[in-house]
Design a protein around this motif. Sequence first.
Motif, PDB file in Angstrom:
ATOM      1  N   ALA B 168       9.544  -4.043   2.834  1.00  0.00           N
ATOM      2  CA  ALA B 168       9.647  -5.279   2.154  1.00  0.00           C
ATOM      3  C   ALA B 168      10.019  -4.657   0.759  1.00  0.00           C
ATOM      4  O   ALA B 168       9.216  -3.938   0.025  1.00  0.00           O
ATOM      5  CB  ALA B 168       8.305  -5.872   2.194  1.00  0.00           C
ATOM      6  N   GLU B 169      11.119  -5.339   0.404  1.00  0.00           N
ATOM      7  CA  GLU B 169      11.856  -4.873  -1.092  1.00  0.00           C
ATOM      8  C   GLU B 169      10.985  -5.376  -2.090  1.00  0.00           C
ATOM      9  O   GLU B 169      10.368  -6.313  -2.517  1.00  0.00           O
ATOM     10  CB  GLU B 169      13.263  -5.474  -0.972  1.00  0.00           C
ATOM     11  CG  GLU B 169      13.902  -5.267  -2.332  1.00  0.00           C
ATOM     12  CD  GLU B 169      14.431  -4.101  -2.508  1.00  0.00           C
ATOM     13  OE1 GLU B 169      13.695  -3.348  -3.326  1.00  0.00           O
ATOM     14  OE2 GLU B 169      15.499  -4.028  -2.371  1.00  0.00           O
ATOM     15  N   ALA B 170      11.002  -4.317  -3.137  1.00  0.00           N
ATOM     16  CA  ALA B 170      10.273  -4.451  -4.674  1.00  0.00           C
ATOM     17  C   ALA B 170      11.014  -4.130  -5.647  1.00  0.00           C
ATOM     18  O   ALA B 170      10.623  -4.183  -6.638  1.00  0.00           O
ATOM     19  CB  ALA B 170       8.818  -4.277  -4.513  1.00  0.00           C
ATOM     20  N   ALA B 206       5.483  -0.765  -3.301  1.00  0.00           N
ATOM     21  CA  ALA B 206       4.386  -1.079  -4.287  1.00  0.00           C
ATOM     22  C   ALA B 206       4.115  -0.357  -5.312  1.00  0.00           C
ATOM     23  O   ALA B 206       3.385   0.751  -5.369  1.00  0.00           O
ATOM     24  CB  ALA B 206       2.896  -1.050  -3.348  1.00  0.00           C
ATOM     25  N   PRO B 207       5.215  -0.174  -6.208  1.00  0.00           N
ATOM     26  CA  PRO B 207       5.216   0.886  -7.121  1.00  0.00           C
ATOM     27  C   PRO B 207       4.191   0.879  -8.125  1.00  0.00           C
ATOM     28  O   PRO B 207       3.725   1.777  -8.839  1.00  0.00           O
ATOM     29  CB  PRO B 207       6.619   0.844  -7.920  1.00  0.00           C
ATOM     30  CG  PRO B 207       7.093  -0.608  -7.455  1.00  0.00           C
ATOM     31  CD  PRO B 207       6.335  -1.140  -6.349  1.00  0.00           C
ATOM     32  N   GLY B 226       5.268   2.083  -0.110  1.00  0.00           N
ATOM     33  CA  GLY B 226       6.506   2.900  -0.466  1.00  0.00           C
ATOM     34  C   GLY B 226       6.904   2.625  -1.979  1.00  0.00           C
ATOM     35  O   GLY B 226       6.186   2.012  -2.840  1.00  0.00           O
ATOM     36  N   ASN B 227       8.080   3.437  -2.354  1.00  0.00           N
ATOM     37  CA  ASN B 227       8.359   3.594  -3.712  1.00  0.00           C
ATOM     38  C   ASN B 227       7.234   3.925  -4.661  1.00  0.00           C
ATOM     39  O   ASN B 227       7.118   3.687  -5.745  1.00  0.00           O
ATOM     40  CB  ASN B 227       8.729   2.124  -4.281  1.00  0.00           C
ATOM     41  CG  ASN B 227      10.277   2.053  -3.864  1.00  0.00           C
ATOM     42  OD1 ASN B 227      10.730   2.317  -3.018  1.00  0.00           O
ATOM     43  ND2 ASN B 227      10.886   0.878  -4.272  1.00  0.00           N
ATOM     44  N   ILE B 228       6.651   4.920  -4.221  1.00  0.00           N
ATOM     45  CA  ILE B 228       5.527   5.714  -4.881  1.00  0.00           C
ATOM     46  C   ILE B 228       6.100   6.751  -5.921  1.00  0.00           C
ATOM     47  O   ILE B 228       6.799   7.719  -5.199  1.00  0.00           O
ATOM     48  CB  ILE B 228       4.545   6.034  -4.185  1.00  0.00           C
ATOM     49  CG1 ILE B 228       3.938   5.174  -3.079  1.00  0.00           C
ATOM     50  CG2 ILE B 228       3.173   6.890  -4.686  1.00  0.00           C
ATOM     51  CD1 ILE B 228       3.345   3.850  -3.590  1.00  0.00           C
TER      52      ILE B 228
END
Lengths: 261, 261, 261
Positions: B168-170, B206-207, B226-228
């Motif tokens: 899921a894009e963020a 979820a950065p 993701g995006n950590i």
Amino acid sequence: MKNFDLPFLPERTQKPRKSGITMMMDKGLSNTQTEYIIESCGELIDFVKFGFGTSYLTKNLKIKLALYKEANINCYLGGTLFEAYAVRDMFDDYRRLLDELDLEVAEVSDGCIHIDQEKKLKYISELSNQVKVLSEVGSKSADVVLSDGEWISKMNSELKAGSWKVIAEARESGTIGIYDSEGGAKSEMIDHISEQVNAENIIWEAPQKAQQVWFINHFGANVNLGNIAPEEVIPLETLRLGLRGDTFFSFIPDDVAKPFK
Amino acid sequence: MKNFDLPFLPERTQKPRKSGITMMMDKGLSNTQTEYIIESCGELIDFVKFGFGTSYLTKNLKIKLALYKEANINCYLGGTLFEAYAVRDMFDDYRRLLDELDLEVAEVSDGCIHIDQEKKLKYISELSNQVKVLSEVGSKSADVVLSDGEWISKMNSELKAGSWKVIAEARESGTIGIYDSEGGAKSEMIDHISEQVNAENIIWEAPQKAQQVWFINHFGANVNLGNIAPEEVIPLETLRLGLRGDTFFSFIPDDVAKPFK
Amino acid sequence: MKNFDLPFLPERTQKPRKSGITMMMDKGLSNTQTEYIIESCGELIDFVKFGFGTSYLTKNLKIKLALYKEANINCYLGGTLFEAYAVRDMFDDYRRLLDELDLEVAEVSDGCIHIDQEKKLKYISELSNQVKVLSEVGSKSADVVLSDGEWISKMNSELKAGSWKVIAEARESGTIGIYDSEGGAKSEMIDHISEQVNAENIIWEAPQKAQQVWFINHFGANVNLGNIAPEEVIPLETLRLGLRGDTFFSFIPDDVAKPFK
């Protein structure tokens, strides 16, 4: 030791510092990273807090502790970990953990959990026979707001119970406790506190640059500051020395500065 | 493997993880940095995304890939690079590139460009014969807003077409797609999605810390995130374990917690 | 040298660059960190500024300088340090310091202090006989607002006096000078400036991603940008190349792009 000579720099305290303390937050640096932090600015760091429960996960924790110790930096486990033991009724295990890791400093806090002040003072008192105690005042929750009087009485009673210094809570974000939700310093409250508590005994958590500037301009180069990110230790030192824009004129005599203002 | 014993910690999945996945974003780490990330937290990382087109510039890319592979971390090229090939009508070159780099995972996305869903499904289906596919749903543009139904039907059709998980894009910023422009989780929408798509098959970007907290409190310690950022992998793990303020009480039994609340 | 072939990427200038310059800010990297920055992206960096007074504290400063020099990166001391010498009436000491450190570039600025423009031009002129001069226009204070005409006349007179490039001030935060307090580019003003000053001679401080995007989309891939954080050098290069979402379509021909918009 410094790379060039400049007049009108404030005199900084030297290790072992009682004031002018910088406490860095380590959120899980590798041992390699620890080595180069020490390489570049070890002498500027007095305390390293292993933030919240990160020490639970640190690989080769004892090697990391040895690296910091060799650089004369005092390490301690974040207050949240103390509270994780306290909430599980495992205070004796916590004391054994400090021994096993050969730690010389411990934090006592009640930022996540409610502890009666009397019980907190007992924790401080008992631990102070084993290690140097830093006790933290202030909640991690924005819903818990202490009055000026509560800050003062908590701080003084904890110092009396055995705390070496008290820490004013601000979180990693710097938006709680002594700051408003935007990170602005609550200046009147801080003034009240520092009138009633010896400011040399307080470590102010100040993760944001504007907060560091505020405290340096308010209390001088040798104010105690905490929750400093590793990459901000050197920039903070330039603020303390008046070698950054925000404190550029703070330590220069008026007659020298005047033509340039 | 952990440094001390504490009860009431949630059980974490182990590698190779199907849930509880942490996907880290690598925006151009040097190979030396890669080594110390692996040293300190390699076991906590399941996937590494080489963000957007950074892999184009990576020095000694094959050495980096070998370092991650040896640590049982799956690497893949960011979706924007897939789209850079797709917009140039070079899909076959992209497939050759994956082979040449010996990659086992690929992302299919349409965050920058418009692709008909049918064509996207064909990309997913073809690539899934070659590698494990992660397909991303959601646009990088704030102007493109998907309805709950669109999120659900895209995710399910992509999983059916061969995606191993959907993302899921963020963005790196965390201010798009499943979040509002302030980074707040769109909770009703996320609930709708998770009722209709098996949440174990979704990786939520979820950065921001508050986003990680929200997902852990909503879906448990073993939610896929993701995006950590590299330096946030260990702090995220403390959130998953309830060893940080924001999730402190999430996994402690009520009767234990009650006196401390 | 790049890892794969893609058409429609803008041509980037190569070292020694006269345009397309990237200036990185070093706020106190250790020499080990310096090594891996050079390892991963040394060829992308033209200038390194030792931010404000951090060079005062750098351990083994001459080793750091040698590392950057070997990688064909020009180092210089931040303008705040120049001003720290100027305010103390120690300009000759500053010139000796540049010699002693064997520096080939120096910054002249008046971001913290007020200097008459005539005196600033004299500093520039004198230093330009010794080193390559970068002079900075703009104040670090939000209270000092220059008119478009002042930006233009200062820039042109400083270039005439001997500056190799002029730098447009934005601070590390990117919220001053050429930006509003939210970091948004003052586009009309920047347009006025670039009509009257050769844009190839300006280095725009642009620490925030949105600012980098704005300048690349406005002036092209080879615009000169400064105050780039070490970990953002590679991400910036992907923006310059159109390999990141924000500049994805910037360099792709319309007929190729059209079906995907």
